[in-house]
Design an enzyme around this catalytic site. Structure first.
Site, PDB file in Angstrom:
ATOM      1  N   GLU A   1     -20.805   7.106  -1.983  1.00  0.00           N
ATOM      2  CA  GLU A   1     -20.085   7.383  -0.739  1.00  0.00           C
ATOM      3  C   GLU A   1     -18.643   6.901  -0.882  1.00  0.00           C
ATOM      4  O   GLU A   1     -18.372   5.933  -1.603  1.00  0.00           O
ATOM      5  CB  GLU A   1     -20.737   6.657   0.441  1.00  0.00           C
ATOM      6  CG  GLU A   1     -22.204   6.960   0.642  1.00  0.00           C
ATOM      7  CD  GLU A   1     -22.840   6.016   1.657  1.00  0.00           C
ATOM      8  OE1 GLU A   1     -22.219   5.754   2.698  1.00  0.00           O
ATOM      9  OE2 GLU A   1     -23.950   5.521   1.376  1.00  0.00           O
TER      10      GLU A   1
ATOM     11  N   CYS B   1      25.370  -9.800  11.589  1.00  0.00           N
ATOM     12  CA  CYS B   1      24.682  -8.520  11.757  1.00  0.00           C
ATOM     13  C   CYS B   1      25.543  -7.381  11.210  1.00  0.00           C
ATOM     14  O   CYS B   1      26.717  -7.257  11.596  1.00  0.00           O
ATOM     15  CB  CYS B   1      24.378  -8.295  13.239  1.00  0.00           C
ATOM     16  SG  CYS B   1      23.749  -6.649  13.622  1.00  0.00           S
TER      17      CYS B   1
ATOM     18  N   CYS C   1      19.312 -10.350  14.724  1.00  0.00           N
ATOM     19  CA  CYS C   1      20.666 -10.366  15.266  1.00  0.00           C
ATOM     20  C   CYS C   1      20.640 -11.021  16.641  1.00  0.00           C
ATOM     21  O   CYS C   1      19.751 -10.742  17.454  1.00  0.00           O
ATOM     22  CB  CYS C   1      21.186  -8.931  15.367  1.00  0.00           C
ATOM     23  SG  CYS C   1      22.659  -8.745  16.393  1.00  0.00           S
TER      24      CYS C   1
ATOM     25  N   ASP D   1     -10.909   2.752   3.656  1.00  0.00           N
ATOM     26  CA  ASP D   1      -9.979   1.620   3.710  1.00  0.00           C
ATOM     27  C   ASP D   1      -9.762   1.245   5.177  1.00  0.00           C
ATOM     28  O   ASP D   1      -8.813   1.699   5.819  1.00  0.00           O
ATOM     29  CB  ASP D   1      -8.654   2.018   3.051  1.00  0.00           C
ATOM     30  CG  ASP D   1      -7.886   0.808   2.565  1.00  0.00           C
ATOM     31  OD1 ASP D   1      -8.461  -0.288   2.535  1.00  0.00           O
ATOM     32  OD2 ASP D   1      -6.700   0.961   2.208  1.00  0.00           O
TER      33      ASP D   1
ATOM     34  N   CYS E   1      26.868  -5.212  14.309  1.00  0.00           N
ATOM     35  CA  CYS E   1      27.797  -5.679  15.342  1.00  0.00           C
ATOM     36  C   CYS E   1      28.562  -6.940  14.962  1.00  0.00           C
ATOM     37  O   CYS E   1      29.476  -7.342  15.686  1.00  0.00           O
ATOM     38  CB  CYS E   1      27.054  -5.912  16.661  1.00  0.00           C
ATOM     39  SG  CYS E   1      25.961  -7.362  16.650  1.00  0.00           S
TER      40      CYS E   1
ATOM     41  N   LYS F   1     -15.353   4.831  -0.194  1.00  0.00           N
ATOM     42  CA  LYS F   1     -15.093   3.489   0.349  1.00  0.00           C
ATOM     43  C   LYS F   1     -13.874   3.587   1.259  1.00  0.00           C
ATOM     44  O   LYS F   1     -12.733   3.632   0.795  1.00  0.00           O
ATOM     45  CB  LYS F   1     -14.849   2.485  -0.771  1.00  0.00           C
ATOM     46  CG  LYS F   1     -14.712   1.054  -0.275  1.00  0.00           C
ATOM     47  CD  LYS F   1     -14.562   0.088  -1.434  1.00  0.00           C
ATOM     48  CE  LYS F   1     -14.497  -1.344  -0.925  1.00  0.00           C
ATOM     49  NZ  LYS F   1     -13.303  -1.576  -0.071  1.00  0.00           N
TER      50      LYS F   1
ATOM     51  N   TYR G   1     -22.311   3.922   8.350  1.00  0.00           N
ATOM     52  CA  TYR G   1     -22.951   4.152   7.053  1.00  0.00           C
ATOM     53  C   TYR G   1     -24.199   3.312   6.790  1.00  0.00           C
ATOM     54  O   TYR G   1     -24.819   3.458   5.736  1.00  0.00           O
ATOM     55  CB  TYR G   1     -21.950   3.911   5.920  1.00  0.00           C
ATOM     56  CG  TYR G   1     -21.289   2.551   5.958  1.00  0.00           C
ATOM     57  CD1 TYR G   1     -21.942   1.417   5.483  1.00  0.00           C
ATOM     58  CD2 TYR G   1     -20.002   2.402   6.467  1.00  0.00           C
ATOM     59  CE1 TYR G   1     -21.346   0.174   5.505  1.00  0.00           C
ATOM     60  CE2 TYR G   1     -19.397   1.164   6.502  1.00  0.00           C
ATOM     61  CZ  TYR G   1     -20.062   0.048   6.027  1.00  0.00           C
ATOM     62  OH  TYR G   1     -19.470  -1.187   6.059  1.00  0.00           O
TER      63      TYR G   1
ATOM     64  N   LYS H   1     -13.526   0.519  -7.666  1.00  0.00           N
ATOM     65  CA  LYS H   1     -12.167   0.568  -7.130  1.00  0.00           C
ATOM     66  C   LYS H   1     -11.294   1.479  -7.984  1.00  0.00           C
ATOM     67  O   LYS H   1     -11.250   1.343  -9.208  1.00  0.00           O
ATOM     68  CB  LYS H   1     -11.563  -0.843  -7.087  1.00  0.00           C
ATOM     69  CG  LYS H   1     -12.366  -1.849  -6.278  1.00  0.00           C
ATOM     70  CD  LYS H   1     -12.400  -1.497  -4.798  1.00  0.00           C
ATOM     71  CE  LYS H   1     -11.113  -1.840  -4.094  1.00  0.00           C
ATOM     72  NZ  LYS H   1     -10.884  -3.275  -3.909  1.00  0.00           N
TER      73      LYS H   1
ATOM     74  N   CYS I   1      24.969  -5.339  20.623  1.00  0.00           N
ATOM     75  CA  CYS I   1      24.698  -4.760  19.309  1.00  0.00           C
ATOM     76  C   CYS I   1      24.372  -3.272  19.451  1.00  0.00           C
ATOM     77  O   CYS I   1      23.417  -2.912  20.150  1.00  0.00           O
ATOM     78  CB  CYS I   1      23.535  -5.487  18.640  1.00  0.00           C
ATOM     79  SG  CYS I   1      23.125  -4.832  17.010  1.00  0.00           S
TER      80      CYS I   1
END
Length: 670
Positions: free
Chosen positions: A115, A408, A426, A119, A411, A117, A225, A314, A432
């Site tokens: 089956e 920043c 910032c 994630d 700004c 796997k 499952y 895997k 800004c």
């Protein structure tokens, strides 16, 4: 090379520390800083060393654990049987070794089910009389987190089975589809928020939200499952179990293959090419091989960590090697500075990659990424390119370390990093340009200045037309400024100007909330307004004074100071004052009550009152609650497990009260 016992012990201690740290980042913080492959390599090295030196295995080793610790915000759910994690295999030879062990333990050849796997995040679901009643995360395998309310928002989960079963417990995987994952991370990136590293962490972060509405907005999916328990006749094989689950209305993955022997398993593994995986609408990071016969599964049993009847194969991550040309910084709408690596273009997982997110400063330092480095990259969840590791052997000496700007880039305001946070921000929030639209929308919202008619579309028009650059400019708009804009006629323009004018009298409490000072919500704004009575006094307050107030902890106090220490914010505040926006609170009537004029400090847990309930009772009775003990404190209310405030009160001779003593004072008794 042979390793001595002393070398093994030192390396094991280091591996355990690293793995536990990455477990915490992955399972609790949902913010990993290494790839799954790197984690698997650490765990494999740990297991190999412990197998070579079994006398060095300790009870607290990650090899003795099943999963992450439950979060305290959720109620604990003890599973009927342990929800074990799977052992991993990375090569066909390891699958052959798995088959050999099965045959030796079972005493006969076995057939298998393969089956995908998924994630995602493993969950256990309980149905009573066919109705969904409880859902929990796997947690540490023995005890998980009760996320029932959040699971109800997952559309694929049946709230009622197609036919009633007295009691049924199943296991499944909650996941986030690729498109939903891409949308979510795009929105988070636009907001200047940290992006999720992969779909699994996105699913985990979504399912473990304290607000189910957030979970509902994340478009999660589900595949079931495994039958953990049923009061009906149990299926005899895994294939029958999957058919049984599908018949009850559960979403079951359609890609399942019955293999009569291990060679068919190996053939199936070869069929799952990168192109086939990429075509799926969800992410898989491998295939699960299970003994088909459930009776044989019970005979094989499990180790403390993993079942002996299943293994996860895997997939190797698809990676590419390229060079970091530069690192740039983008400012999000909340002020977060996000670094991005500009790369020499390279083909990866079917597309050309020319940039990769570096997430934050800690990840750059941890991986030691420098401008000019040759790096290995992969797509996290086949969606977001990430730098896996640097290849230091290829350095020429011309590489340059990247340093975050102190100002920043949007700004020029100061950039700060708050204690306990990975992000740099910032401080020029009101001025800004990278943040200004969202700031103005918040400023005009109903709980803030409540400027009716000033929604996101109008704010965008005003900014695009150059009529405003910050919230202060709103109060200098005229009717004739609005008339050339789309959707504005004479009356609608007058209505908006009138609404802006009316907002001047909303008061200090709402103004403080409207300013969008980080961490300052409605409650903190109310506390500041009631204590200081004017915007100028809030601006003058130092960190120590701020932290004596209820609802104002060290982090909020630091954020307030950072806001008022930024000259660009002060310039916007000056505009507001000159425009006539009220910056002082209404005069308070003299407080009367049994606790009038008395100052209290709370410490520990009271048996019958929460901290907020006790505070509200004291304030309604005329008293004041502050955060630290001083000679000006009249009483310290002490509950179970008091902190250092209790010791300070005893040192200063401040009267101590338990909950009953506080209630007597509230009643006016001595």
């Amino acid at each position: 090379m042979a390793v001595s016992r002393e070398q093994a012990q030192r390396r094991l201690e280091e591996l355990r520390r690293l793995i536990e740290e990455h477990n915490y980042r992955y399972f609790v913080l949902d913010a990993p800083i290494i790839s799954d492959r790197e984690y698997d390599e650490l765990m494999r090295e740990l297991l190999e060393l412990e197998a070579t030196f079994p006398e060095l295995v300790t009870p607290d080793s990650p090899s003795q654990r099943v999963g992450g610790a439950p979060r305290p915000e959720f109620a604990a759910v003890r599973h009927r049987q342990p929800l074990l994690s799977l052992a991993n295999a990375f090569s066909p030879q390891e699958i052959l070794d798995f088959d050999r062990r099965v045959r030796e333990l079972a005493g006969a050849p076995a057939d298998y089910v393969v089956e995908p796997k998924i994630d995602g995040l493993s969950v256990a679901l309980v149905y009573i009389d066919g109705v969904f009643t409880t859902g929990a995360t796997r947690g540490n395998g023995e005890v998980g987190e009760d996320v029932t309310a959040n699971l109800r928002t997952v559309r694929a989960l049946p709230l009622r089975l197609k036919r009633p079963v007295a009691r049924l417990e199943v296991r499944g995987e909650v996941y986030m589809p690729k498109e939903a994952f891409a949308r979510l991370n795009k929105a988070r990136e636009d907001a200047g928020e940290p992006v999720f590293a992969n779909p699994r962490n996105a699913a985990a972060g979504s399912l473990r939200q304290l607000d189910p509405k957030v979970t509902a907005s994340r478009a999660l999916g589900l595949f079931v499952y495994q039958v953990l328990y049923t009061e009906e006749d149990e299926p005899l094989t895994q294939m029958e179990a999957l058919e049984y689950l599908a018949g009850l209305g559960f979403p079951v993955n359609p890609y399942r293959v019955h293999c009569r022997h291990v060679q068919e398993v190996l053939n199936t593994l070869e069929e799952w090419t990168p192109e086939r995986r990429a075509a799926l609408p969800y992410e898989i990071d491998g295939l699960v091989i299970k003994v088909n016969n459930l009776g044989v599964q019970r005979v094989l049993g499990a180790t403390a960590k993993s079942p002996r009847w299943a293994v996860a194969y895997k997939f190797p991550a698809e990676q590419a090697v390229t060079r970091v040309v530069d690192v740039i910084v983008r400012v999000g709408r909340t002020g977060v500075l996000t670094p991005t690596a500009l790369l020499e273009p390279v083909r990866l997982a079917g597309s050309t990659v020319s940039r990769a997110s570096l997430h934050n400063e800690d990840i750059i330092r941890e991986k030691d990424v420098r401008i000019g480095d040759t790096v290995v990259i992969q797509k996290a969840g086949d969606v977001i390119p990430e730098v896996v590791k640097v290849l230091p052997a290829r350095r020429t000496g011309e590489e340059k370390e990247f340093h975050f700007p102190e100002r920043c880039p949007a700004c020029g305001s100061r950039v700060v990093r708050e204690e306990g946070e990975a992000a740099r921000r910032c401080t020029g929030g009101l001025a800004c340009p990278a943040q200004v639209k969202e700031r103005i929308i918040h400023f005009a919202s109903r709980p803030a200045m409540d400027i009716q008619g000033l929604g996101p579309a109008i704010v965008s028009q005003l900014l695009d037309a150059g009529l405003i650059a910050d919230a202060g400019d709103l109060y200098y708009l005229k009717v004739e400024d609005l008339l050339p804009l789309e959707r504005f006629a004479e009356q609608s323009a007058r209505n908006l100007i009138s609404a802006i004018e009316a907002s001047k009298d909303k008061g200090l409490e709402r103004l403080l909330f409207a300013l969008g000072i980080r961490h300052v919500g409605e409650r903190a704004a109310r506390t500041l307004a009631r204590h200081f009575r004017s915007l100028d006094r809030v601006q003058e307050a130092d960190w120590e004074e701020l932290t004596t107030l209820p609802d104002i902890g060290p982090k909020i106090a630091a954020s307030i100071r950072a806001f008022f220490d930024e000259p660009r914010n002060l310039a916007v505040l000056e505009k507001l004052k000159k425009a006539g926006v009220k910056t002082e609170a209404e005069a308070q009537a003299e407080t009367v009550g049994p606790l009038a004029g008395k100052t209290f400090v709370l410490t520990g847990t009271l048996p019958g009152l929460s901290r907020q309930e006790a505070t509200d009772l004291i304030v309604r009775a005329g008293g004041k609650v502050v955060g630290s003990v001083s000679r000006r404190t009249d009483y310290v209310v002490v509950g179970e497990n008091p902190g250092s405030k209790y010791d300070k009160a005893r040192e200063l001779g401040i009267p101590l009260l338990d909950e009953e003593g506080l209630r007597r004072l509230l009643r006016g008794e001595k």
